[in-house]
Design an enzyme around this catalytic site. Structure first.
Site, PDB file in Angstrom:
ATOM      1  N   GLY A 155      -8.912   9.918   0.646  1.00 39.98           N
ATOM      2  CA  GLY A 155      -9.753   7.723   0.659  1.00 39.98           C
ATOM      3  C   GLY A 155      -9.090   8.076   1.794  1.00 39.98           C
ATOM      4  N   SER A 156      -8.547   6.041   1.321  1.00 33.41           N
ATOM      5  CA  SER A 156      -7.544   5.441   2.880  1.00 33.41           C
ATOM      6  C   SER A 156      -6.086   5.827   2.641  1.00 33.41           C
ATOM      7  CB  SER A 156      -7.978   4.024   2.751  1.00 33.41           C
ATOM      8  OG  SER A 156      -6.928   2.838   1.234  1.00 33.41           O
ATOM      9  N   THR A 184      -4.508   3.660   0.288  1.00 31.77           N
ATOM     10  CA  THR A 184      -4.551   3.892  -1.262  1.00 31.77           C
ATOM     11  C   THR A 184      -3.358   5.747  -1.289  1.00 31.77           C
ATOM     12  OG1 THR A 184      -6.557   2.819  -1.622  1.00 31.77           O
ATOM     13  CG2 THR A 184      -6.109   4.572  -3.497  1.00 31.77           C
ATOM     14  N   GLY A 185      -3.890   6.194  -0.353  1.00 29.45           N
ATOM     15  CA  GLY A 185      -3.191   7.491  -0.742  1.00 29.45           C
ATOM     16  C   GLY A 185      -1.941   7.398  -0.768  1.00 29.45           C
ATOM     17  N   GLU A 214      -5.902  13.235   1.468  1.00 28.79           N
ATOM     18  CA  GLU A 214      -6.138  13.741   2.875  1.00 28.79           C
ATOM     19  C   GLU A 214      -7.312  11.986   3.174  1.00 28.79           C
ATOM     20  OE1 GLU A 214      -7.046  15.719   4.683  1.00 28.79           O
ATOM     21  OE2 GLU A 214      -6.642  17.741   3.752  1.00 28.79           O
ATOM     22  N   CYS A 228     -14.130  10.121   8.296  1.00 28.10           N
ATOM     23  CA  CYS A 228     -13.157  10.123   8.659  1.00 28.10           C
ATOM     24  C   CYS A 228     -12.693  10.903   9.582  1.00 28.10           C
ATOM     25  CB  CYS A 228     -11.742  11.232   7.405  1.00 28.10           C
ATOM     26  SG  CYS A 228     -12.896  12.752   7.087  1.00 28.10           S
TER      27      CYS A 228
HETATM   28  P1  NAD Z   1     -10.381   3.952  -0.718  1.00 25.06           P
HETATM   29  O1  NAD Z   1      -8.512   4.630  -0.423  1.00 25.06           O
HETATM   30  O2  NAD Z   1     -10.414   2.426  -1.508  1.00 25.06           O
HETATM   31  O3  NAD Z   1     -11.009   4.991  -2.711  1.00 25.06           O
HETATM   32  C1  NAD Z   1     -11.094   6.097  -2.431  1.00 25.06           C
HETATM   33  C2  NAD Z   1     -10.619   6.418  -3.786  1.00 25.06           C
HETATM   34  O4  NAD Z   1     -10.196   5.745  -4.580  1.00 25.06           O
HETATM   35  C3  NAD Z   1     -12.295   5.826  -4.654  1.00 25.06           C
HETATM   36  O5  NAD Z   1     -12.287   6.297  -5.719  1.00 25.06           O
HETATM   37  C4  NAD Z   1     -11.823   5.235  -5.264  1.00 25.06           C
HETATM   38  O6  NAD Z   1     -11.619   4.295  -6.637  1.00 25.06           O
HETATM   39  C5  NAD Z   1      -9.584   5.524  -5.401  1.00 25.06           C
HETATM   40  N1  NAD Z   1      -8.698   4.635  -6.215  1.00 25.06           N
HETATM   41  C6  NAD Z   1      -8.801   3.404  -5.483  1.00 25.06           C
HETATM   42  N2  NAD Z   1      -7.584   2.945  -5.859  1.00 25.06           N
HETATM   43  C7  NAD Z   1      -6.615   3.568  -6.657  1.00 25.06           C
HETATM   44  C8  NAD Z   1      -4.834   4.320  -6.850  1.00 25.06           C
HETATM   45  N3  NAD Z   1      -4.598   3.078  -6.670  1.00 25.06           N
HETATM   46  N4  NAD Z   1      -5.416   4.949  -6.754  1.00 25.06           N
HETATM   47  C9  NAD Z   1      -5.892   5.909  -7.565  1.00 25.06           C
HETATM   48  N5  NAD Z   1      -7.013   6.089  -6.555  1.00 25.06           N
HETATM   49  C10 NAD Z   1      -7.367   4.843  -6.263  1.00 25.06           C
HETATM   50  O7  NAD Z   1     -11.032   4.763  -0.158  1.00 25.06           O
HETATM   51  P2  NAD Z   1     -12.657   4.620   0.604  1.00 25.06           P
HETATM   52  O8  NAD Z   1     -12.659   3.055   1.354  1.00 25.06           O
HETATM   53  O9  NAD Z   1     -13.317   4.560  -0.761  1.00 25.06           O
HETATM   54  O10 NAD Z   1     -13.201   5.808   1.650  1.00 25.06           O
HETATM   55  C11 NAD Z   1     -12.982   5.143   2.849  1.00 25.06           C
HETATM   56  C12 NAD Z   1     -11.796   5.688   2.936  1.00 25.06           C
HETATM   57  O11 NAD Z   1     -11.562   7.207   3.300  1.00 25.06           O
HETATM   58  C13 NAD Z   1     -11.557   5.633   4.893  1.00 25.06           C
HETATM   59  O12 NAD Z   1     -10.003   5.600   5.107  1.00 25.06           O
HETATM   60  C14 NAD Z   1     -11.494   7.411   5.351  1.00 25.06           C
HETATM   61  O13 NAD Z   1     -10.905   7.976   6.312  1.00 25.06           O
HETATM   62  C15 NAD Z   1     -10.585   8.463   4.162  1.00 25.06           C
HETATM   63  N6  NAD Z   1     -11.368   9.176   3.811  1.00 25.06           N
HETATM   64  C16 NAD Z   1     -10.716  10.610   4.641  1.00 25.06           C
HETATM   65  C17 NAD Z   1     -11.331  11.604   4.548  1.00 25.06           C
HETATM   66  C18 NAD Z   1     -10.184  13.091   4.998  1.00 25.06           C
HETATM   67  O14 NAD Z   1     -10.589  13.862   4.532  1.00 25.06           O
HETATM   68  N7  NAD Z   1      -8.871  12.699   5.133  1.00 25.06           N
HETATM   69  C19 NAD Z   1     -12.241  12.303   4.014  1.00 25.06           C
HETATM   70  C20 NAD Z   1     -13.700  10.740   4.063  1.00 25.06           C
HETATM   71  C21 NAD Z   1     -13.213   9.899   3.936  1.00 25.06           C
END
Ligand code: NAD
Length: 477
Positions: free
Chosen positions: A223-224, A227-228, A245, A279
């Site tokens: 994810g982002s 959030t990571g 990731e 990503c």
């Molecule tokens: P996000 O971080 O908003 O959400 C990702 C997941 O985390 C979702 O399932 C969400 O419900 C969950 N989440 C949200 N808040 C959380 C918390 N506090 N604790 C635990 N889980 C939580 O990201 P998004 O908008 O769904 O995805 C887009 C982002 O993901 C972009 O920044 C993109 O670059 C990144 N991404 C990275 C990769 C990679 O492999 N590096 C691949 C795909 C997407």
């Protein structure tokens, strides 16, 4: 009216659970409800984690060949239901059918390949006194959290690696795209012991409950970056193992010796496939001054030809932005570029009407500190930036807290390799972009992540090292 006459259930301990509360899932092309998904409660998550814990001793003791067959079965199940999965994917995610089926075929292929993988045992000492072997043992219960941009592929990466190595799993898709993963959970019930694979869906509270849960031993998160960081802070409370990731702001560097007509289309798609919501999309395109105008003209021509529309409509090549918050973010980025007086080569006007559609937008040579260059757009907006000096462009490409991937484009592969070696990213492609495979280790440098997915290194992330030493009997002189 919904497109489906059934609602989707979570999979907990091998059983279907509709959940006490439900949430609507929208089609981003029409903003109508596709179906509803369960809003997992904290008690239901506890039940899923308890089921995974109970299943763990049996699953880790299951012969590896049986576990391989189970992982292979994931691919077979996706393949056998390809048409249904593809339509459902397009309805909830928005991507056109042909591209949706590529993701599903990729997920099936991944499961099939991971099923063949092995982590070698390392003989770390073999002397007359002692033999020491380092093996990899499963960690326990994995909590997997995936985003909405590749809801099936990224989910299957985690499921396949975790199950093959003997862990059990609780996986949570994004609230924006839960349906395909819920369906996979339903279809896998007959093929796995109860509790080995649990699929839960829910709202914003569910991810934090998972990362804080004392019954989860490892979190694999995609994810982002923002959030990571929250995931890492929460997981630190019990020193959970983590793989993160995260986001990227990938630079493509195009040298002056390229065949402009030949590289234009692959460069275009490296930025705009899935409407830029990737990503590892090209998010900053650095073009040598001598070919800048020619390449800008080619890219503009492709952008103006490309068909954007409802993913179910025949001929659509690009779909909408997947969800409203992301649509608003990308629109704000375009508005900021306009307010800053930047020039658009094409696009920039977001139409009114239903669906989260944003036209392909190319920004002409914006400054490095403009938001459209410095931030991850995660939408169909690409800055083209002129350069003349290789050292300078490498410094600009590296001047980011992201370090996910990048690419170099040149007729001179040696020159491109020399640049690749100086980029601070986990992956660099030369004369292509976005190629990933189950045997290729993938992970970000800097704030693009921690740890690796795919390849042997990726499998190891689902294990702890265990070194076993055997003292040999003294040999009589
Ligand atoms: P996000 O971080 O908003 O959400 C990702 C997941 O985390 C979702 O399932 C969400 O419900 C969950 N989440 C949200 N808040 C959380 C918390 N506090 N604790 C635990 N889980 C939580 O990201 P998004 O908008 O769904 O995805 C887009 C982002 O993901 C972009 O920044 C993109 O670059 C990144 N991404 C990275 C990769 C990679 O492999 N590096 C691949 C795909 C997407």
């Amino acid at each position: 009216m919904t497109a489906f006459d059934r609602d989707f259930t979570m999979t907990i301990d091998g059983q279907g659970l509709a959940g006490a509360a439900r949430m609507p899932v929208l089609n981003p092309a029409t903003e109508t409800v596709v179906a509803s998904a369960p809003l997992c409660s904290e008690a239901e998550l506890d039940a899923a984690v308890a089921a995974a814990r109970a299943a763990f001793p049996g699953w880790r003791a299951t012969p590896i060949e049986t576990r391989r067959a189970a992982v292979r079965r994931i691919g077979e199940v996706i393949g056998a239901n390809m048409a249904d999965f593809t339509r459902l994917f397009t309805l909830e995610q928005g991507r056109p059918l042909a591209k949706a089926s590529e993701e599903l075929m990729g997920a099936a292929f991944w499961a099939g390949h991971v099923a063949t993988q092995d982590i070698p045992v390392l003989v770390s000492e073999d002397t007359p006194e002692r033999r020491a072997e380092t093996r990899r043992v499963p960690i326990g219960v994995v909590g997997a959290i995936v985003p909405w941009n590749f809801p099936m592929l990224l989910g299957v990466w985690k499921i396949a690696g975790a199950l093959l190595t003997g862990n059990t799993l609780v996986i949570k898709p994004s609230p924006f795209t839960p349906l395909t993963m819920l369906k996979l959970g339903e279809l896998m019930r007959p093929h796995l012991p109860p509790g080995v694979l649990n699929v839960v869906s829910g709202g914003d509270a569910l991810g934090p409950w998972m990362t804080a849960h004392s019954g989860i031993d490892k979190v694999s998160f995609t994810g982002s970056t923002a959030t990571g960081k929250r995931v890492m802070a929460s997981a630190a409370q019990s020193l959970k193992r983590i793989t993160l990731e995260l986001g990227g702001n990938d630079a493509a560097i195009v040298l002056g010796d390229v065949d402009v007509a030949a590289v234009a289309a692959p460069l275009f798609w490296s930025a705009f496939v899935n409407s830029g919501q990737v990503c590892i999309a090209t998010k900053r395109l650095y073009v040598h001054d001598t070919v800048y105008d020619a390449l800008a003209a080619e890219l503009t021509a492709i952008a103006e030809r490309v068909r954007m529309g409802d993913g179910l409509a025949p001929g659509s090549e690009l779909g909408p932005i997947q969800n409203r918050p992301q649509y608003d973010r990308v629109r704000a980025l375009i508005a900021d570029a306009r307010d800053a007086g930047l020039r658009f080569l094409t696009g920039g006007d977001v139409p009114d009407g239903k669906g989260y559609f944003i036209p392909v937008t190319l920004v002409d040579n914006p400054p490095e500190d403009s938001r459209v260059v410095a931030e991850e757009a995660f939408g169909p907006v690409l800055p083209l930036i002129r350069f003349t000096d290789v050292d300078d462009v490498i410094a600009r490409a590296n001047a980011s807290h992201y370090g996910l991937a990048g690419s170099v484009w040149s007729a001179d592969v040696d020159a491109a390799q020399a640049i690749a070696a100086r980029l601070d990213t986990g992956t660099v492609w030369i004369n292509e972009a976005q190629h990933v495979a189950p045997w290729l280790p993938f992970g970000g440098h800097k704030q693009s992540g921690i740890g690796i997915e795919n390849g042997v290194e990726g499998l190891m992330e689902y294990t702890n090292a265990q070194t076993i030493m055997v003292r040999k009997p003294a040999v009589a002189a």
